[in-house]
Design a protein around this motif. Structure first.
Motif, PDB file in Angstrom:
ATOM      1  N   VAL A   1     -40.715  48.086  23.669  1.00  0.00           N
ATOM      2  CA  VAL A   1     -40.753  46.643  23.458  1.00  0.00           C
ATOM      3  C   VAL A   1     -40.335  46.285  22.034  1.00  0.00           C
ATOM      4  O   VAL A   1     -39.626  45.287  21.814  1.00  0.00           O
ATOM      5  CB  VAL A   1     -42.170  46.090  23.749  1.00  0.00           C
ATOM      6  N   VAL A   2     -40.743  47.089  21.060  1.00  0.00           N
ATOM      7  CA  VAL A   2     -40.541  46.726  19.648  1.00  0.00           C
ATOM      8  C   VAL A   2     -39.414  47.518  18.988  1.00  0.00           C
ATOM      9  O   VAL A   2     -39.280  47.488  17.759  1.00  0.00           O
ATOM     10  CB  VAL A   2     -41.848  46.934  18.851  1.00  0.00           C
ATOM     11  N   TRP A   3     -38.580  48.188  19.770  1.00  0.00           N
ATOM     12  CA  TRP A   3     -37.532  49.003  19.158  1.00  0.00           C
ATOM     13  C   TRP A   3     -36.523  48.138  18.387  1.00  0.00           C
ATOM     14  O   TRP A   3     -35.943  48.600  17.397  1.00  0.00           O
ATOM     15  CB  TRP A   3     -36.817  49.834  20.219  1.00  0.00           C
ATOM     16  N   LYS A   4     -36.320  46.910  18.821  1.00  0.00           N
ATOM     17  CA  LYS A   4     -35.392  46.037  18.110  1.00  0.00           C
ATOM     18  C   LYS A   4     -35.914  45.714  16.711  1.00  0.00           C
ATOM     19  O   LYS A   4     -35.141  45.679  15.737  1.00  0.00           O
ATOM     20  CB  LYS A   4     -35.168  44.744  18.894  1.00  0.00           C
ATOM     21  N   GLN A   5     -37.217  45.474  16.591  1.00  0.00           N
ATOM     22  CA  GLN A   5     -37.799  45.204  15.270  1.00  0.00           C
ATOM     23  C   GLN A   5     -37.728  46.450  14.384  1.00  0.00           C
ATOM     24  O   GLN A   5     -37.458  46.346  13.177  1.00  0.00           O
ATOM     25  CB  GLN A   5     -39.253  44.741  15.416  1.00  0.00           C
ATOM     26  N   PHE A   6     -37.949  47.625  14.975  1.00  0.00           N
ATOM     27  CA  PHE A   6     -37.832  48.868  14.209  1.00  0.00           C
ATOM     28  C   PHE A   6     -36.400  49.052  13.704  1.00  0.00           C
ATOM     29  O   PHE A   6     -36.179  49.435  12.545  1.00  0.00           O
ATOM     30  CB  PHE A   6     -38.244  50.060  15.079  1.00  0.00           C
ATOM     31  N   LEU A   7     -35.440  48.789  14.574  1.00  0.00           N
ATOM     32  CA  LEU A   7     -34.040  48.933  14.186  1.00  0.00           C
ATOM     33  C   LEU A   7     -33.665  47.938  13.094  1.00  0.00           C
ATOM     34  O   LEU A   7     -32.988  48.289  12.115  1.00  0.00           O
ATOM     35  CB  LEU A   7     -33.139  48.742  15.411  1.00  0.00           C
ATOM     36  N   ALA A   8     -34.124  46.678  13.240  1.00  0.00           N
ATOM     37  CA  ALA A   8     -33.816  45.661  12.233  1.00  0.00           C
ATOM     38  C   ALA A   8     -34.428  46.022  10.882  1.00  0.00           C
ATOM     39  O   ALA A   8     -33.783  45.874   9.827  1.00  0.00           O
ATOM     40  CB  ALA A   8     -34.328  44.299  12.702  1.00  0.00           C
ATOM     41  N   LEU A   9     -35.673  46.516  10.884  1.00  0.00           N
ATOM     42  CA  LEU A   9     -36.309  46.928   9.632  1.00  0.00           C
ATOM     43  C   LEU A   9     -35.560  48.076   8.972  1.00  0.00           C
ATOM     44  O   LEU A   9     -35.397  48.117   7.751  1.00  0.00           O
ATOM     45  CB  LEU A   9     -37.761  47.344   9.897  1.00  0.00           C
ATOM     46  N   THR A  10     -35.096  49.029   9.783  1.00  0.00           N
ATOM     47  CA  THR A  10     -34.355  50.168   9.242  1.00  0.00           C
ATOM     48  C   THR A  10     -33.046  49.717   8.594  1.00  0.00           C
ATOM     49  O   THR A  10     -32.697  50.161   7.495  1.00  0.00           O
ATOM     50  CB  THR A  10     -34.072  51.185  10.347  1.00  0.00           C
TER      51      THR A  10
ATOM     52  N   VAL B   1     -44.030  41.426  10.906  1.00  0.00           N
ATOM     53  CA  VAL B   1     -45.046  40.579  11.542  1.00  0.00           C
ATOM     54  C   VAL B   1     -44.901  40.624  13.060  1.00  0.00           C
ATOM     55  O   VAL B   1     -45.890  40.747  13.798  1.00  0.00           O
ATOM     56  CB  VAL B   1     -44.923  39.129  11.031  1.00  0.00           C
ATOM     57  N   SER B   2     -43.675  40.563  13.545  1.00  0.00           N
ATOM     58  CA  SER B   2     -43.431  40.564  14.986  1.00  0.00           C
ATOM     59  C   SER B   2     -43.901  41.861  15.635  1.00  0.00           C
ATOM     60  O   SER B   2     -44.607  41.843  16.648  1.00  0.00           O
ATOM     61  CB  SER B   2     -41.942  40.342  15.257  1.00  0.00           C
ATOM     62  N   LEU B   3     -43.542  43.000  15.062  1.00  0.00           N
ATOM     63  CA  LEU B   3     -43.944  44.269  15.674  1.00  0.00           C
ATOM     64  C   LEU B   3     -45.445  44.524  15.514  1.00  0.00           C
ATOM     65  O   LEU B   3     -46.077  45.114  16.400  1.00  0.00           O
ATOM     66  CB  LEU B   3     -43.117  45.420  15.100  1.00  0.00           C
ATOM     67  N   SER B   4     -46.031  44.066  14.397  1.00  0.00           N
ATOM     68  CA  SER B   4     -47.467  44.264  14.185  1.00  0.00           C
ATOM     69  C   SER B   4     -48.283  43.494  15.211  1.00  0.00           C
ATOM     70  O   SER B   4     -49.227  44.037  15.807  1.00  0.00           O
ATOM     71  CB  SER B   4     -47.852  43.823  12.768  1.00  0.00           C
TER      72      SER B   4
END
Length: 372
Positions: A343-352, A328-331
């Motif tokens: 900006v959203v690399w942290k959300q990508f990393l957390a999802l991975t 939701v945050s990255l979307s």
């Protein structure tokens, strides 16, 4: 290695052909990413429309007439003048949503510097109009009273608050609700498809047939993940382009490809979750109960309906372990604010990371269920 990839590919094709023959599941997918999103976007009106309002005017002054004349269509229906003894019967019958009572000497008291009060009766059973409409009525009344006191003049106030809405200047509700519904449907359909596919294999006895072949549990699991993820990815991408951008006219500021990449990582996580739940459930009804217990809290607390900042700290901490929170945050950052990967690399990393953990536990549970 090539043989493993070939097995995963062929098993995935088998899953797609089985889904193609399941007409009810196809109807669910088409509905969820078309009419379901459109209804969710348009169900709640942008503002009140044709709200029934009545006025008890006991002042009969210039100001009272100006306030009454300010309630105009299409927000409000034609104002009806009634007496005090008609308020309760009219609201009991549902004839009026709002009834404003203007007391005697209202204009006189206002000009004398007093603070006269108006009474607004609201039928709160009509929730969609009651809360929004009361705010509109208060703004309209205050504006007309201010204009009357200044007599058309525009004195310079000591301070003035100027609001500028970013990313959604007109506060179009359908832009927000359509994206939230798309995000929720991605997780919901991914879990349902993978979970139902594995349970159908078990109920039909085909899972045992696969295990006697030179196939590993990892190959079976990966085939279901890539096949169902592909279906949801294509359906969600088409919904974003043709429905949300095309029909609902929502401008997508950021990169659609970056959003699709984030969705792909999220699908890896939630399809793994679907396999884990299907290994716990013994049949489809039990899977449905587990989906209610897992997906509903995840959707409600992920930040799509209510901002994470408005939740208790303990809930925010727990929800960091849910893939929906980061999706939701990255979307929202990509689609609304045009955020890039920086900006959203942290959300990508957390999802991975979350997807990897869910995949590991799902594979462990899948092997354990096969052994038992």
């Amino acid at each position: 290695m090539k043989q493993h990839l070939r097995n995963i590919y062929r098993l995935g094709i088998k899953e797609l052909s089985g889904l193609y023959r399941d007409k009810l599941m196809l109807i669910l997918i088409i509905y969820s990413f078309s009419l379901g999103i459109y209804i969710s976007a348009k169900a709640a009106p942008e503002s009140i429309t044709n709200a029934a309002i009545a006025v008890v005017d006991e002042d009969h002054s210039t100001l009272s007439r100006r306030i009454t004349d300010a309630f105009t269509p299409p927000m409000f229906s034609k104002v009806k003048y009634i007496r005090l003894n008609q308020i309760d019967p009219g609201m009991d019958k549902g004839e009026y949503t709002f009834v404003m009572v203007i007391p005697p000497d209202f204009q006189k008291d206002l000009l004398a510097g007093l603070d006269p009060a108006l009474q607004l009766n609201v039928d709160a059973t009509r929730m969609s109009q009651a809360f929004t409409g009361a705010g509109y009525i208060q703004q309209i009344t205050n504006l007309e009273a201010e204009r009357f006191l200044t007599d058309g003049k525009n004195p310079v106030p000591a301070s003035r608050l100027v609001m500028r809405n970013r990313f959604n200047p007109n506060l179009t509700r359908s832009w927000f609700s359509s994206v939230v519904q798309l995000i929720n449907n991605v997780s919901l359909l991914a879990v349902i498809l993978t979970g139902a596919a594995l349970i159908r294999e078990r109920e039909n006895g085909t899972l045992e047939h696969l295990l006697v072949l030179p196939l590993t549990p990892l190959e079976i699991m990966l085939s279901k993940i890539w096949a169902m993820s592909l279906v949801v990815l294509i359906a969600a991408g088409a919904s974003l382009i043709f429905l949300i951008q095309g029909i609902l006219k929502m401008p997508v500021v950021g990169s659609r490809w970056l959003f699709m990449l984030g969705m792909l990582i999220n699908l890896f996580a939630v399809t793994s979750l679907g396999i884990f739940l299907s290994c716990i459930a013994r049949n489809l009804p039990q899977l449905g109960i587990l989906l209610i217990l897992v997906l509903m809290p995840m959707d409600m607390l992920s930040g799509g309906m209510t901002p994470q900042e408005s939740m208790p700290q303990a809930v925010r901490f727990i929800m960091q372990a849910a893939p929906a929170t980061h999706f939701v945050s990255l979307s929202q950052a990509i689609l609304y604010r045009g955020a890039g990967i920086e900006v959203v690399w942290k959300q990508f990393l957390a999802l991975t990371v979350i997807g990897g953990i869910l995949f590991y536990f799902s594979l462990w549970r899948f092997k354990k269920s096969i052994a038992s």
